[in-house]
Design a protein around this motif. Structure first.
Motif, PDB file in Angstrom:
ATOM      1  N   LEU A   9       0.832  -1.201   0.000  1.00  0.00           N
ATOM      2  CA  LEU A   9       0.000   0.000   0.000  1.00  0.00           C
ATOM      3  C   LEU A   9       0.869   1.253   0.000  1.00  0.00           C
ATOM      4  CD1 LEU A   9      -2.795  -1.060   2.501  1.00  0.00           C
ATOM      5  CD2 LEU A   9      -2.923  -0.935   0.015  1.00  0.00           C
ATOM      6  N   GLU A  10       2.023   1.198   0.669  1.00  0.00           N
ATOM      7  CA  GLU A  10       2.931   2.343   0.699  1.00  0.00           C
ATOM      8  C   GLU A  10       3.415   2.682  -0.707  1.00  0.00           C
ATOM      9  OE1 GLU A  10       7.317   3.607   2.428  1.00  0.00           O
ATOM     10  OE2 GLU A  10       6.256   1.922   3.326  1.00  0.00           O
ATOM     11  N   VAL A  11       3.773   1.669  -1.472  1.00  0.00           N
ATOM     12  CA  VAL A  11       4.227   1.904  -2.837  1.00  0.00           C
ATOM     13  C   VAL A  11       3.090   2.490  -3.672  1.00  0.00           C
ATOM     14  CG1 VAL A  11       4.992   0.786  -4.970  1.00  0.00           C
ATOM     15  CG2 VAL A  11       6.065   0.197  -2.812  1.00  0.00           C
ATOM     16  N   MET A  12       1.880   1.990  -3.498  1.00  0.00           N
ATOM     17  CA  MET A  12       0.763   2.528  -4.277  1.00  0.00           C
ATOM     18  C   MET A  12       0.488   3.993  -3.926  1.00  0.00           C
ATOM     19  SD  MET A  12      -0.055   0.648  -6.670  1.00  0.00           S
ATOM     20  CE  MET A  12      -1.285   1.789  -7.245  1.00  0.00           C
ATOM     21  N   GLN A  13       0.683   4.368  -2.666  1.00  0.00           N
ATOM     22  CA  GLN A  13       0.515   5.777  -2.303  1.00  0.00           C
ATOM     23  C   GLN A  13       1.626   6.615  -2.922  1.00  0.00           C
ATOM     24  OE1 GLN A  13      -2.291   7.005  -0.678  1.00  0.00           O
ATOM     25  NE2 GLN A  13      -1.413   8.847  -1.589  1.00  0.00           N
ATOM     26  N   ASN A  18       3.235  10.656  -6.772  1.00  0.00           N
ATOM     27  CA  ASN A  18       4.209  11.011  -7.808  1.00  0.00           C
ATOM     28  C   ASN A  18       3.551  11.229  -9.167  1.00  0.00           C
ATOM     29  OD1 ASN A  18       6.510  10.981  -6.137  1.00  0.00           O
ATOM     30  ND2 ASN A  18       6.722   8.778  -6.348  1.00  0.00           N
ATOM     31  N   LEU A  19       2.586  10.392  -9.521  1.00  0.00           N
ATOM     32  CA  LEU A  19       1.902  10.566 -10.807  1.00  0.00           C
ATOM     33  C   LEU A  19       1.127  11.876 -10.847  1.00  0.00           C
ATOM     34  CD1 LEU A  19       0.500   7.030 -11.685  1.00  0.00           C
ATOM     35  CD2 LEU A  19       2.308   8.287 -12.864  1.00  0.00           C
ATOM     36  N   ARG A  20       0.382  12.137  -9.790  1.00  0.00           N
ATOM     37  CA  ARG A  20      -0.415  13.361  -9.732  1.00  0.00           C
ATOM     38  C   ARG A  20       0.476  14.597  -9.844  1.00  0.00           C
ATOM     39  NH1 ARG A  20      -1.761  13.232  -4.912  1.00  0.00           N
ATOM     40  NH2 ARG A  20      -3.079  11.397  -5.085  1.00  0.00           N
ATOM     41  N   GLN A  21       1.584  14.597  -9.103  1.00  0.00           N
ATOM     42  CA  GLN A  21       2.500  15.736  -9.119  1.00  0.00           C
ATOM     43  C   GLN A  21       3.132  15.915 -10.501  1.00  0.00           C
ATOM     44  OE1 GLN A  21       5.808  15.422  -6.406  1.00  0.00           O
ATOM     45  NE2 GLN A  21       6.457  17.527  -6.767  1.00  0.00           N
ATOM     46  N   ALA A  22       3.638  14.842 -11.088  1.00  0.00           N
ATOM     47  CA  ALA A  22       4.288  14.932 -12.400  1.00  0.00           C
ATOM     48  C   ALA A  22       3.290  15.339 -13.483  1.00  0.00           C
ATOM     49  CB  ALA A  22       4.942  13.605 -12.758  1.00  0.00           C
ATOM     50  N   VAL A  74       7.735   5.070  -8.255  1.00  0.00           N
ATOM     51  CA  VAL A  74       7.464   4.224  -7.090  1.00  0.00           C
ATOM     52  C   VAL A  74       8.187   4.669  -5.820  1.00  0.00           C
ATOM     53  CG1 VAL A  74       6.944   2.190  -8.494  1.00  0.00           C
ATOM     54  CG2 VAL A  74       9.284   2.560  -7.693  1.00  0.00           C
ATOM     55  N   ARG A  75       9.213   5.497  -5.953  1.00  0.00           N
ATOM     56  CA  ARG A  75       9.968   5.916  -4.765  1.00  0.00           C
ATOM     57  C   ARG A  75       9.142   6.882  -3.906  1.00  0.00           C
ATOM     58  NH1 ARG A  75      11.755  11.060  -5.016  1.00  0.00           N
ATOM     59  NH2 ARG A  75      11.683  12.045  -7.043  1.00  0.00           N
ATOM     60  N   PRO A  76       9.466   6.987  -2.619  1.00  0.00           N
ATOM     61  CA  PRO A  76       8.769   7.965  -1.777  1.00  0.00           C
ATOM     62  C   PRO A  76       8.982   9.378  -2.309  1.00  0.00           C
ATOM     63  CG  PRO A  76       9.966   6.396  -0.419  1.00  0.00           C
ATOM     64  CD  PRO A  76      10.379   6.147  -1.845  1.00  0.00           C
ATOM     65  N   PRO A  77       7.926  10.164  -2.479  1.00  0.00           N
ATOM     66  CA  PRO A  77       8.073  11.498  -3.066  1.00  0.00           C
ATOM     67  C   PRO A  77       8.878  12.457  -2.202  1.00  0.00           C
ATOM     68  CG  PRO A  77       5.776  11.078  -2.470  1.00  0.00           C
ATOM     69  CD  PRO A  77       6.544   9.821  -2.204  1.00  0.00           C
ATOM     70  N   SER A  78       8.989  12.193  -0.919  1.00  0.00           N
ATOM     71  CA  SER A  78       9.701  13.105  -0.019  1.00  0.00           C
ATOM     72  C   SER A  78      11.219  12.983  -0.115  1.00  0.00           C
ATOM     73  CB  SER A  78       9.264  12.840   1.425  1.00  0.00           C
ATOM     74  OG  SER A  78       9.577  11.499   1.772  1.00  0.00           O
TER      75      SER A  78
END
Length: 195
Positions: A9-13, A18-22, A74-78
């Motif tokens: 679930l963490e990867v899906m978040q 990331n998709l929304r931001q890009a 897939v990486r954490p956006p932070s």
């Protein structure tokens, strides 16, 4: 991501954020990005909402449509240092002994090279969708035995054996043995040509 094709679930978040931001940074509507990636708008809406179980191949198509690498999505956006994101567990099967982690990703002009470590529990399988023409995979079995089923070929590999093949076809990995099977995959990714 779903049990058969995806991770935690963490990867899906991470993927959703990331998709929304890009997408917004590049000025794409959901309709435009979905068309560029060859998926439905409804699927993209659900992925960005963190409510969809997107396959690894679907996430890769979306990354490519945005001019990004799979690891960037897939990486954490932070994380500001992308190297700190890896290794990252991308897929978790229903059985605890079935999982896959992206160990490394290297960008080169016009392509990316990914190194994965996979494990399938006894009796478990993983089914992968076809990827873009030109993408290639080289796998190496570390422990156990692995059946690789391609469209017109079936290969049984033992520990110490390897196999290379084009990823422009669906394929399946099966562990028919009594012990977990561990293998590495080196994947050469090229951009999707339908952009």
């Amino acid at each position: 991501m779903s049990k058969q094709a995806n991770g935690s679930l963490e990867v899906m978040q991470n993927v959703a954020d990331n998709l929304r931001q890009a997408r917004t940074q590049q000025g794409y509507s959901q309709e435009v990005l979905a068309t560029r990636a060859g998926i439905s708008r409804r699927m993209l809406v659900n992925i960005e909402a963190g409510e969809s179980n997107a396959s690894i191949a679907t996430v890769d198509k979306l990354a490519s449509a945005l001019g990004l690498r799979f690891v960037d999505v897939v990486r954490p956006p932070s994380l500001t240092d992308k190297a700190q994101a890896l290794p990252l567990r991308i897929w978790q099967g229903e059985h605890a002994d079935s999982h896959a982690s992206l160990l490394e990703s290297v960008a080169m002009p016009g392509m990316a090279l990914e190194l994965w470590r996979w494990q399938l529990a006894a009796g478990d399988s993983y089914h992968a969708e076809a990827d873009a023409p030109g993408c290639q995979e080289l796998l190496y079995v570390l422990e156990g035995s692995l059946q690789v089923q391609l469209v017109q070929q079936n290969h049984m590999l033992q520990a110490g054996q390897s196999l290379g093949f084009a990823l422009d076809q669906p394929c399946s990995y099966h562990n028919q043995g009594a012990e977990p099977c561990t293998f590495t995959k080196s994947v050469l990714m090229v951009p999707h040509q339908d952009q």
